[in-house]
Design a protein around this motif. Structure first.
Motif, mmCIF file in Angstrom:
data_model
loop_
_atom_site.group_PDB
_atom_site.id
_atom_site.type_symbol
_atom_site.label_atom_id
_atom_site.label_comp_id
_atom_site.label_asym_id
_atom_site.label_seq_id
_atom_site.Cartn_x
_atom_site.Cartn_y
_atom_site.Cartn_z
ATOM 1 N N ARG A 1 5.072 7.038 -7.289
ATOM 2 C CA ARG A 1 3.989 6.485 -8.081
ATOM 3 C C ARG A 1 2.591 7.526 -7.953
ATOM 4 N N ASP B 1 0.765 -1.310 -0.037
ATOM 5 C CA ASP B 1 -0.015 -0.039 0.253
ATOM 6 C C ASP B 1 0.780 1.335 0.285
ATOM 7 N N ALA B 2 1.132 1.722 -1.117
ATOM 8 C CA ALA B 2 1.993 3.035 -1.342
ATOM 9 C C ALA B 2 1.222 4.006 -0.393
ATOM 10 N N THR C 1 7.075 2.236 -2.425
ATOM 11 C CA THR C 1 6.051 2.233 -1.629
ATOM 12 C C THR C 1 5.836 3.212 -0.657
ATOM 13 N N THR D 1 -0.546 8.325 -5.170
ATOM 14 C CA THR D 1 -0.239 7.705 -4.084
ATOM 15 C C THR D 1 -0.702 8.841 -2.809
#
Ligand SMILES: C[S@@+](CC[C@H](N)C(=O)[O-])C[C@H]1O[C@@H](n2cnc3c(N)ncnc32)[C@H](O)[C@@H]1O
Length: 547
Positions: A401, A274-275, A356, A404
């Motif tokens: 990412r 789970d980022a 992440t 996020t």
């Protein structure tokens, strides 16, 4: 075949002695000083019985923290396996633990300042220095407390804390003189046994003692503790030389992050990928992000203290006074350090190989950022934090990412009086939160000034009260949402209400919403509501007629 260690025989013998002895002070093996008042006496006794002969290793402890963080500290202690964890004040937590768990509390707790073993307690009748001297002389078994197990003596220091000082008799209502009285009583007790006296060491004593004097209506009560470590545990050692003038204590930063659930988010990130991004737009010398990076890496604060060379932490007092020739405590401490080192190494490898978890910081002053970088270098965490310089209202953090979620943690400047500069800073924070953070961002802001937080124009969803020095602080949570999202939600609510009651005017809705009669609703509004209700009833009546 199991070999019975001589210390174990001694241990069994001392159980017997301990159980048959009703004096305030009791002894067990490893020079352990058992206690007359565990965190909860009945609970501790039950725990001891339950654990049978292992019970000898159970001690009663107290850990202190910044006022307001005792819940966070209690959670930490429970997670480490401490028993009967019980908040005894906003800044203190009592617990029972065996030696290994107590060592873990020393190595791993992030919010504690002191971890101390309870030794003995007097009745609340002390009135003079003579009373205090006599109690310490009679109650403390100095051979076990100050003997080094090889015929020599351990060094000591004595500190005194005054609680409820207005009720402490004048003769002992002075921390320095009462500390001298306790120290002299201990030295006299040693001299009664041998022609020698223990040395006082104020820098790195083997036995750092704390006497807490509590004022009561009948006199003072003294409780004696021995600290497991020297110095305050809030220090990690990554700061040296110049310090940011508004730097927060490392333990406070850690407690704020634990309250915000950052540790859990790090665990979820590692387990479930789970980022998440941790950001501080006004990072200063970086306490929040440094502690956040340590949690992400799973790095024990005690290990950091050793890595950064804080004196006395690789062989802390508890290990010196507990082993008494039996090396098990030394071995336990070494094993815990090895385990912590391997966890930190694997966490560091993971953080360096993943996107992440990201940690991003910003500050308007390059001097503050220099201090932050120095601390990151000292901590060995430089590569885990990206820093930018500038006004945070212009900061556009970009996680690797896309999409996020952001967790913002920050403490913007505040003062007793809000100056113009500070207003500007809070205005920048407002712009940052409103314009640079995606919807769904969880923002946590530390403030010591209610006027300042009004600048944000946000409604808080949680608040934790804290105290540092004489300042009252609040750790405030805001959940940020897009203006368009909020407007859409308001519209949707409105139309839902209309569906329920197409004739209701505003005040009428207020009464319906709460479901309670509200005396503050103006009578005109009540009248409107009644009229709307009559029209609605009439409309229903007409429909019936048509049917
Ligand atoms: C209370 S200090 C933060 C201290 C930090 N938590 C620590 O432990 O070192 C506030 C910081 O906000 C920074 N600051 C003030 N206004 C700012 C702005 N508009 N944009 C970015 N940083 C700002 C200051 O330079 C200062 O370092």
């Amino acid at each position: 075949m199991t070999r019975t260690h001589p210390a174990r025989l001694l241990l069994l013998l001392s159980v017997f002695l301990w159980k048959s002895c009703s004096c305030v002070f009791a002894l067990s093996t490893h020079r352990r000083l058992a206690c007359s008042r565990p965190s909860s006496p009945r609970a501790a006794a039950a725990y001891r019985n339950h654990l049978d002969d292992e019970s000898l290793d159970i001690g009663s402890y107290i850990a202190t923290c910044i006022p307001g963080l005792s819940d966070a500290l209690s959670d930490e202690l429970r997670t480490l396996g401490c028993q009967d964890v019980e908040r005894s004040a906003s800044s203190a937590v009592r617990f029972n633990a065996n030696t290994q768990t107590a060592l873990k509390a020393l190595l791993w707790t992030r919010t504690s300042h002191k971890v101390m073993e309870f030794l003995c307690e007097s009745p609340p009748t002390l009135k003079s220095r003579e009373d205090l001297h006599r109690f310490i002389l009679d109650a403390v078994p100095v051979k076990e407390l100050l003997g080094d197990g090889r015929g020599g003596l351990l060094t000591l220091s004595v500190g005194v804390i005054l609680n409820n000082p207005s009720k402490i008799p004048k003769d002992i209502n002075h921390s320095h003189y009462s500390a001298l009285t306790v120290k002299n009583a201990l030295c006299d007790a040693v001299r009664e046994l041998r022609d020698d006296r223990p040395n006082v060491d104020l820098d790195d004593p083997d036995v750092p003692l704390t006497a807490v004097l509590l004022g009561t209506d009948s006199g003072a009560r003294v409780s004696l503790y021995r600290q497991l470590h020297n110095g305050s545990l809030h220090k990690r050692g990554y700061r040296s030389g110049a310090i940011h003038k508004a730097a927060m204590k490392e333990s406070l930063a850690a407690g704020l992050l634990l309250t915000a659930g950052w540790d859990q988010k790090c665990r979820d990130a590692r387990r479930e990928d789970d980022a998440v991004v941790l950001l501080d737009p006004m990072a200063g010398s970086g306490s929040l992000l440094l502690e956040g990076a340590m949690m992400a890496v799973d790095l024990a604060p005690g290990l950091m203290r050793i890595k950064c060379g804080l004196p006395g932490h690789s062989m802390p007092p508890v290990v010196r006074w507990k082993h008494d020739g039996d090396m098990r405590v030394v071995d336990e401490w070494k094993a815990l350090l090895l385990d912590a080192t391997s966890r930190a190494k694997s966490g560091l490898r993971w953080m360096q190989s993943t996107d992440t978890v990201e940690i991003l910081g910003n500050d308007i002053h390059d001097g503050a950022l220099n201090l932050f970088e120095n601390a990151l270098d000292a901590a060995g965490l430089r590569r885990l934090v990206q820093l930018e310089e500038g006004d945070c209202s212009d900061w556009k953090p970009k996680p690797k990412r896309e999409g996020t979620p952001f967790i913002v943690v920050s403490n913007p400047p505040w003062g007793v009086r809000l100056t113009e500069d500070m207003s500007e800073s809070w205005e920048s924070m407002r712009i940052f939160l409103r314009e640079c953070c995606p919807s769904g961002t969880e923002a946590w802001v530390l403030s010591g000034n209610a006027e300042a937080t009004k600048h944000l124009g946000l409604r808080r969803s949680q608040s934790l009260a804290l105290k540092t020095g004489d300042q009252d602080l609040r750790w405030l949570q805001y959940i940020l949402r897009d203006r368009s999202e909020i407007l859409a939600e308001i519209e949707e609510k409105k139309s839902r209400r209309k569906d329920l009651n197409p004739y209701a005017s505003k005040p009428a809705k207020r009464i319906q919403d709460t479901g309670r009669k509200n005396s503050s609703v103006p009578s005109k509004a009540k009248e409107n509501f009644k009229q709307a209700e009559r029209r609605r009833q009439a409309a229903i009546g007409n429909e019936w007629m048509i049917d």
